[in-house]
Design a protein around this motif. Structure first.
Motif, PDB file in Angstrom:
ATOM      1  N   GLU A  84     -34.890 -35.079  -6.745  1.00 24.45           N
ATOM      2  CA  GLU A  84     -34.017 -34.028  -7.653  1.00 24.45           C
ATOM      3  C   GLU A  84     -35.275 -33.158  -8.632  1.00 24.45           C
ATOM      4  O   GLU A  84     -35.778 -33.860  -9.002  1.00 24.45           O
ATOM      5  N   PHE A  85     -35.233 -31.806  -8.383  1.00 27.43           N
ATOM      6  CA  PHE A  85     -36.141 -31.176  -8.840  1.00 27.43           C
ATOM      7  C   PHE A  85     -35.629 -30.521 -10.213  1.00 27.43           C
ATOM      8  O   PHE A  85     -34.829 -29.891 -10.040  1.00 27.43           O
ATOM      9  N   SER A  86     -36.059 -31.304 -11.580  1.00 29.04           N
ATOM     10  CA  SER A  86     -35.629 -30.909 -12.601  1.00 29.04           C
ATOM     11  C   SER A  86     -35.385 -29.191 -13.030  1.00 29.04           C
ATOM     12  O   SER A  86     -34.745 -28.887 -13.620  1.00 29.04           O
ATOM     13  N   ASN A  87     -36.833 -28.746 -12.721  1.00 26.59           N
ATOM     14  CA  ASN A  87     -37.052 -27.382 -13.169  1.00 26.59           C
ATOM     15  C   ASN A  87     -36.204 -26.381 -12.263  1.00 26.59           C
ATOM     16  O   ASN A  87     -35.781 -25.379 -12.695  1.00 26.59           O
ATOM     17  N   LEU A  88     -36.153 -26.771 -10.994  1.00 19.09           N
ATOM     18  CA  LEU A  88     -35.189 -26.087 -10.125  1.00 19.09           C
ATOM     19  C   LEU A  88     -33.847 -25.996 -10.488  1.00 19.09           C
ATOM     20  O   LEU A  88     -33.085 -24.937 -10.387  1.00 19.09           O
ATOM     21  N   LYS A  89     -33.241 -27.114 -10.919  1.00 15.46           N
ATOM     22  CA  LYS A  89     -31.963 -27.390 -11.484  1.00 15.46           C
ATOM     23  C   LYS A  89     -31.723 -26.363 -12.710  1.00 15.46           C
ATOM     24  O   LYS A  89     -30.828 -25.776 -12.785  1.00 15.46           O
ATOM     25  N   THR A  90     -32.976 -26.306 -13.551  1.00 19.32           N
ATOM     26  CA  THR A  90     -32.811 -25.426 -14.655  1.00 19.32           C
ATOM     27  C   THR A  90     -32.613 -23.962 -14.256  1.00 19.32           C
ATOM     28  O   THR A  90     -31.915 -23.077 -14.975  1.00 19.32           O
ATOM     29  N   LEU A  91     -33.517 -23.607 -13.170  1.00 19.80           N
ATOM     30  CA  LEU A  91     -33.501 -22.202 -12.630  1.00 19.80           C
ATOM     31  C   LEU A  91     -32.084 -21.850 -12.077  1.00 19.80           C
ATOM     32  O   LEU A  91     -31.605 -20.432 -12.275  1.00 19.80           O
ATOM     33  N   ARG A  92     -31.525 -22.747 -11.659  1.00 19.98           N
ATOM     34  CA  ARG A  92     -30.169 -22.434 -10.984  1.00 19.98           C
ATOM     35  C   ARG A  92     -29.010 -22.399 -11.846  1.00 19.98           C
ATOM     36  O   ARG A  92     -27.898 -21.973 -11.335  1.00 19.98           O
ATOM     37  N   SER A  93     -29.169 -22.640 -13.239  1.00 20.08           N
ATOM     38  CA  SER A  93     -28.059 -22.703 -14.131  1.00 20.08           C
ATOM     39  C   SER A  93     -28.299 -22.058 -15.401  1.00 20.08           C
ATOM     40  O   SER A  93     -27.336 -21.652 -16.302  1.00 20.08           O
ATOM     41  N   PHE A  94     -29.669 -21.459 -15.509  1.00 16.10           N
ATOM     42  CA  PHE A  94     -29.912 -20.878 -17.104  1.00 16.10           C
ATOM     43  C   PHE A  94     -28.853 -19.526 -17.084  1.00 16.10           C
ATOM     44  O   PHE A  94     -28.703 -18.996 -16.144  1.00 16.10           O
ATOM     45  N   ASP A  95     -28.658 -19.086 -18.285  1.00 13.94           N
ATOM     46  CA  ASP A  95     -28.102 -17.667 -18.579  1.00 13.94           C
ATOM     47  C   ASP A  95     -28.752 -16.883 -19.434  1.00 13.94           C
ATOM     48  O   ASP A  95     -29.987 -17.228 -19.958  1.00 13.94           O
ATOM     49  N   GLU A  96     -28.382 -15.707 -19.705  1.00 16.59           N
ATOM     50  CA  GLU A  96     -29.121 -14.854 -20.625  1.00 16.59           C
ATOM     51  C   GLU A  96     -29.364 -15.476 -22.165  1.00 16.59           C
ATOM     52  O   GLU A  96     -30.409 -14.965 -22.532  1.00 16.59           O
ATOM     53  N   ASN A  97     -28.766 -16.371 -22.437  1.00 18.14           N
ATOM     54  CA  ASN A  97     -28.953 -17.002 -23.935  1.00 18.14           C
ATOM     55  C   ASN A  97     -29.903 -18.211 -23.702  1.00 18.14           C
ATOM     56  O   ASN A  97     -29.953 -19.052 -24.659  1.00 18.14           O
ATOM     57  N   SER A  98     -30.338 -18.647 -22.403  1.00 16.73           N
ATOM     58  CA  SER A  98     -31.103 -19.748 -22.387  1.00 16.73           C
ATOM     59  C   SER A  98     -32.161 -19.469 -21.239  1.00 16.73           C
ATOM     60  O   SER A  98     -32.628 -20.465 -20.478  1.00 16.73           O
ATOM     61  N   LEU A  99     -32.897 -18.558 -21.458  1.00 18.24           N
ATOM     62  CA  LEU A  99     -33.984 -17.992 -20.516  1.00 18.24           C
ATOM     63  C   LEU A  99     -35.106 -18.894 -20.791  1.00 18.24           C
ATOM     64  O   LEU A  99     -35.667 -19.149 -21.548  1.00 18.24           O
TER      65      LEU A  99
END
Length: 310
Positions: free
Chosen positions: A3-18
Motif C-alpha cells: 500500500e503506497f501512502s503517497n499514491l493514496k493521498t494523490l488519489r483523494s486530495f481536494d482543492e483545500n488539501s493540495l
C-alpha cells in the motif's frame, strides 16, 4: 500488495488539501513501482523537430540527447518548421494549450507528426490522429506540478529503478533535510554537469511554487565558475549536488548523488528537496492557485486548466 501512502493521498486530495511537491514526487515513484513506464522509441527519424512548452521541451531534450534533433518552443516553432527536418514530435502532458496549435502548424507542412502526452482524447490527438499519439501514465496532481508526467518520460529512457530511487530518498536524503529552510530567502543549486538539461525544470519549479518570493539560481558545476558567486548573502543557501567543494561564501547543504544514478533519480531527489522548501515556507502556491485559475478562465487556455489535473 504494497500500500503506497503517497499514491493514496494523490488519489483523494481536494482543492483545500493540495499536497506539497515532496509527496507528489514520492507518489510518482510509487506509481512507477506499480506500473512500469511505457517504452518510448524515437529512432524512426534522423532529423526530427522536437517541440514543447516549458518543462515539456526541457524533458524532451533529455530524451533526444545525442541525436540530431532540432528543438523549438511555442515562440519559435514557425521558423523551425521551415528547416530541413523529416518529422515533428510534440511533447505536451495535457495535449492542450499550445499543443494543438503546434500540431496544426506541423500538419500544414505535410510533416509526419507525433504527440507524446499523458491525456487521452486531447485536442492535439484529434489533429495528429490516435495512431500517431503515445499516451503515458500520470498521477492526479495539482496544476503545474507535472511530476509523474515528466518523470515517467525520463524513466522510460533511462530504465532506472523507481524503488531504488524511492529507498535512497527515504534513507539517505530525508535525514539530511534541515529544519531551517524558512531562514533562507534565496537558493543556489549546483548540479553535476551531466544533468545540465534538468536545470530548467528546477528553475521553473521554483517559479511556479514561489514566484519571486524566493530567489533561486540553478547552475552546473562548470557554469558556476562564471562569476555566479561574486556577491554573497547570509540568507542564501547553496545546495551542492556535485560531491565536490564549490565556491560559495555561506551555508552549504551537500547532497551527494551516486555515480550510477541517472536523470530520473536527479529529478526526483531535487523535486523532493524543493518540496521541503515549500513545506517549510508560507504556502504561496496553495494561497494563490485558485485565483490564478479564475483570472485565466477567460484566457486562451481557460478551458484547459484547473486546480487539479486528473
Amino acid at each position: 500488495m504494497t500500500e503506497f501512502s503517497n499514491l493514496k493521498t494523490l488519489r483523494s486530495f481536494d482543492e483545500n488539501s493540495l499536497p506539497d511537491l515532496d509527496v507528489v514526487t514520492l507518489g510518482a515513484l510509487e506509481l512507477f513501482q506499480e506500473n512500469k513506464p511505457e517504452s518510448l522509441d524515437f529512432s524512426k527519424h534522423s532529423r526530427p523537430l522536437v517541440v514543447g512548452s516549458g518543462n515539456a521541451i526541457s524533458t524532451a531534450k533529455i530524451l533526444f540527447e545525442n541525436t540530431n534533433a532540432i528543438y523549438a518552443n511555442e515562440s519559435d516553432y514557425k521558423e523551425k518548421l521551415n528547416l530541413d527536418i523529416d518529422s515533428v514530435y510534440i511533447f505536451s502532458a495535457s495535449g492542450g494549450k499550445h499543443a494543438p496549435i503546434l500540431a496544426k502548424a506541423a500538419k500544414e507542412k505535410n510533416l509526419e507528426t507525433f504527440l507524446i502526452t499523458c491525456s487521452n482524447n486531447s485536442q492535439a490527438e484529434q489533429i495528429v490522429g490516435k495512431e500517431n499519439t503515445i499516451v503515458t501514465q500520470k498521477n492526479r496532481e495539482p496544476y503545474t506540478y507535472n511530476t509523474s508526467t515528466y518523470l515517467g518520460w525520463i524513466l522510460a529512457k533511462t530504465k532506472e529503478d523507481p524503488k531504488e530511487i524511492y529507498d535512497f530518498i527515504e534513507t539517505k536524503i530525508k535525514p539530511q533535510i534541515p529544519h531551517n529552510f524558512i531562514h533562507y530567502t534565496g537558493y543556489l543549486l549546483v548540479t553535476p554537469d551531466k544533468f545540465v538539461n534538468l536545470n530548467p525544470l528546477f528553475e521553473v519549479k521554483f517559479i511556479e511554487l514561489f514566484g519571486r518570493k524566493i530567489a533561486r539560481d540553478v547552475k552546473s558545476a562548470e557554469e558556476l565558475k562564471h562569476a555566479v558567486t561574486v556577491v554573497p548573502s547570509n540568507t542564501e543557501l547553496c545546495i551542492n549536488f556535485t560531491g565536490k567543494e564549490v565556491d560559495f561564501v555561506g551555508d552549504v547543504l551537500n547532497i551527494e548523488i551516486p555515480e550510477n544514478f541517472g536523470h530520473g533519480a536527479m529529478m526526483a531527489i531535487t523535486y523532493y528537496i524543493i518540496g521541503y522548501i515549500q513545506k517549510q515556507n508560507q504556502p504561496y502556491f496553495k494561497e494563490n492557485i485558485k485565483e490564478y485559475i479564475q483570472r485565466n478562465a477567460k484566457g486562451d487556455f481557460g478551458k484547459a486548466i484547473s486546480t487539479i489535473v486528473e
